[in-house]
Design an enzyme around this catalytic site. Structure first.
Site, short mmCIF file in Angstrom:
data_model
loop_
_atom_site.label_atom_id
_atom_site.label_comp_id
_atom_site.label_asym_id
_atom_site.label_seq_id
_atom_site.Cartn_x
_atom_site.Cartn_y
_atom_site.Cartn_z
N GLU A 21 -45.93 17.84 54.73
CA GLU A 21 -44.49 18.08 54.62
C GLU A 21 -44.10 18.10 53.15
O GLU A 21 -44.60 17.31 52.36
CB GLU A 21 -43.72 16.98 55.35
CG GLU A 21 -42.21 17.10 55.24
CD GLU A 21 -41.50 16.09 56.10
OE1 GLU A 21 -40.68 15.33 55.56
OE2 GLU A 21 -41.78 16.06 57.33
N ARG A 34 -36.58 21.82 42.50
CA ARG A 34 -35.22 22.06 42.06
C ARG A 34 -35.11 23.20 41.06
O ARG A 34 -34.00 23.61 40.73
CB ARG A 34 -34.65 20.78 41.43
CG ARG A 34 -34.39 19.70 42.44
CD ARG A 34 -33.76 18.50 41.79
NE ARG A 34 -34.70 17.81 40.91
CZ ARG A 34 -34.38 16.74 40.20
NH1 ARG A 34 -33.15 16.29 40.25
NH2 ARG A 34 -35.27 16.15 39.45
#
Length: 592
Positions: free
Chosen positions: A103, A108
């Site tokens: 996962e 960003r």
């Protein structure tokens, strides 16, 4: 063939909750790195007819068959599907094969997304059955941005051939918006959804008019609008949902999610294998028979957990879903990925960030003061506390207090630290500040500093480091990739380890030269993406941040003599002393 050892990097100022991140891929605006090409395994296969059975057996290690089955995907918008994920899962369980999944949180910055995507092929070589990509409403996850969850997930499927699950939450979205995201996911070839309510953006959950307030509602909506097109996963909580009335009530809600159409369950992280086994047993007793995957968080910075025990991978042939992976400094076997600061900084509004970091910057020294106020916890000149930095979005960990005065002193003079840890020599694992792992053990740390600083300071630092050549390892790099190091090529350096009864030595934290070079791209980009863009272009404040980005160096230092007093503070003080000398004295020092 020997498998690579697990390698993890240190956490920012012992900042908690650093894990692995990834992103989702999306539309034509995304620029795919040249190293990525469609995999030959991405071929159409006949659809199977299997369905998940009442089992969760499997294991946490990869295999060649894992690799084969995980890299089947539908190129482009081809309406035909490969074998469904739930069918792959059932087949692997029936065969007793060992497998795992991964996962990721979205990066960003665009550079962070490129770094992640460029390593998807290496991750695929490790053989995960699938990867999944998290969804954060504050990060515009359904957009066409390079960093959006949708774009990265699509890239993982269509360019890297990875079976991919897209997270989707109800938070701050109308029914129409959610339907739009699902339609887009379908058009992009995504076939699996992890349906979640999601965390509130503020302190309390706020209902969205015309939206959904529970994951069960989202599962029903997916089935009503898209039939059986998506394989749907839901979350389980081995100790109960933190907002739940009780463990029993939470199990009832989980059963409702499965009854609404969920195909399998992935659990929230837990720390003891027995917790998971009790949860599975309780699920079985109330009639939940779909596969349940244990969510395991790879420990990258044990101080973040305090005295809690690191997660133990369940035995008994259980598959493992590794949670919270980031794209900077963690290396799983066969899968080069790593650490990135905790998502999302953007949850702080622009106005709040300006109050913390300065509505107007007048010099490099005003940037130094922001770092100092973050470390001290004292309000800045405008009366606001600095609670985060672009590289650290969490409160400082307890062990930072052991170095607080030293950190304050060097930050005020332009050594802008973003990572640090003190030296520790055999403290009990139960120590309330630096302890971690099972009881009865002992923990060790080498002193470590990671910081940005000016070229002038680096030139003086290199002169000082000549006196510490055998003791201090260093990596020094600028935004263009100019790299200066005395570390052995490609050789990781363990900086945190623990010794526990009846176990091998555990080393959760290392400095890895390869990962450091990947991390530097993201570290430098955060100056502009998270700080510089708060200001107008060509403004003095923007130009100061741009100057730092363009001219400063990223440095890490490791003191290998952990039984002795930390020498890194003396290294920095000697550097400052050399900088303060007249030019003639500096030249004489350099000639020695």
């Amino acid at each position: 063939m020997d498998r690579p050892k697990t390698k993890v990097f240190p956490v920012g100022h012992c900042c908690p909750s650093l894990g692995m991140r990834a992103s989702e891929a999306g539309s034509g605006r995304f620029s795919v790195p040249p190293s990525i090409s469609r995999n030959s395994a991405m071929v159409n296969e006949p659809r199977g007819n299997g369905s998940p059975g009442p089992r969760w057996e499997g294991s946490s290690s990869g295999s060649e068959s894992s690799k084969d089955s995980s890299r089947c995907s539908t190129p482009g918008l081809d309406p035909e599907r490969c074998e469904r994920l739930r069918e792959k899962m059932k087949r692997r369980m029936d065969s007793g094969d060992k497998w795992f999944s991964l996962e990721f949180f979205p990066p960003r910055t665009a550079q962070g997304a490129v770094n992640l995507i460029s390593r998807f092929d290496r991750m695929g070589a490790g053989g995960p059955l699938f990867v999944d990509v998290t969804w954060h409403p504050a990060g515009d996850p359904g957009s066409d941005k390079e960093t959006s969850s949708m774009v990265i997930a699509s890239t993982a499927v269509n360019y890297c051939g990875l079976e991919t699950i897209l997270h989707m939450t109800c938070c701050h979205q109308s029914r129409e918006e959610i339907t739009g995201h699902l339609n887009k996911a379908k058009q992009l070839g995504l076939k699996n959804i992890l349906a979640l309510r999601g965390d509130p953006i503020g302190d309390q959950w706020e209902e969205e008019e015309g939206g959904f307030n529970y994951a069960t509602d989202l599962v029903k909506h997916i089935r009503n609008e898209f039939g059986d097109y998506f394989d749907v996963c839901v979350a389980g909580y081995p100790k109960g949902h933190p907002e739940g009335e009780s463990f029993e009530a939470d199990l009832k809600h989980l059963k409702e999610k499965v009854a609404a159409g969920a195909d399998f369950i992935i659990t929230q992280l837990f720390f003891e294998a027995e917790t998971f086994f009790r949860f599975v047993k309780a699920c079985s007793e109330i009639g939940i028979t779909c596969p349940i995957l244990p969510g395991i968080f790879p420990i990258q910075a044990s101080p973040a957990l305090g005295p809690q025990c690191p997660p133990q991978a369940p035995g008994g042939g259980c598959p493992a879903h590794l949670l919270g992976l980031e794209t900077k400094e963690l290396h799983l076997p066969y899968a080069g990925v790593g650490r990135v600061p905790q998502w999302p900084l953007s949850k702080s509004p622009k106005e709040e960030l300006l109050k913390m970091w300065g509505e107007e910057l007048t010099s490099e020294e005003s940037v130094f003061q922001v770092f100092a106020h973050y470390l001290s916890g004292e309000p800045n000149q405008n009366g606001y506390k600095v609670t985060c930095l672009p590289w650290n979005d969490e409160p400082l960990a307890a062990e930072t207090s052991l170095m607080k005065e030293e950190l304050l002193r060097v930050n005020r003079r332009g050594i802008l630290t973003i990572n640090s840890q003190p030296n520790i020599n055999g403290k009990p694992s139960s120590d309330p500040i630096v302890g971690w792992g099972p009881s009865g053990g002992y923990v060790f740390q080498k002193a470590y500093l990671e910081f940005f600083t000016s070229r002038e300071t680096v030139e003086a630092l290199l002169q000082v480091l000549k006196k510490y050549e055998l003791r201090v390892n260093y990596h020094i790099v600028d935004v263009k990739g100019e790299n200066i190091t005395n570390a052995p090529e490609l050789q990781p350096n363990a900086v945190t380890w623990g010794i526990f009864p009846g176990r091998e030595i555990i080393q959760p934290t290392v400095v890895d030269p390869v990962s450091f070079m990947f991390w530097k791209d993201e570290a430098f980009a955060l100056w502009i993406e998270q700080w510089g863009k708060l200001y107008e272009e060509e403004s003095p404040s923007r130009m100061i941040i741009q100057y730092i980005h363009d001219n400063y160096f990223l440095v890490n230092l490791v003191d290998n003599e952990f039984p002795l007093d930390n020498c890194l503070w003396q290294v920095v003080e000697d550097t400052f002393e050399l900088l303060s000398r007249p030019p003639q004295d500096k030249r004489e020092t350099e000639a020695l």
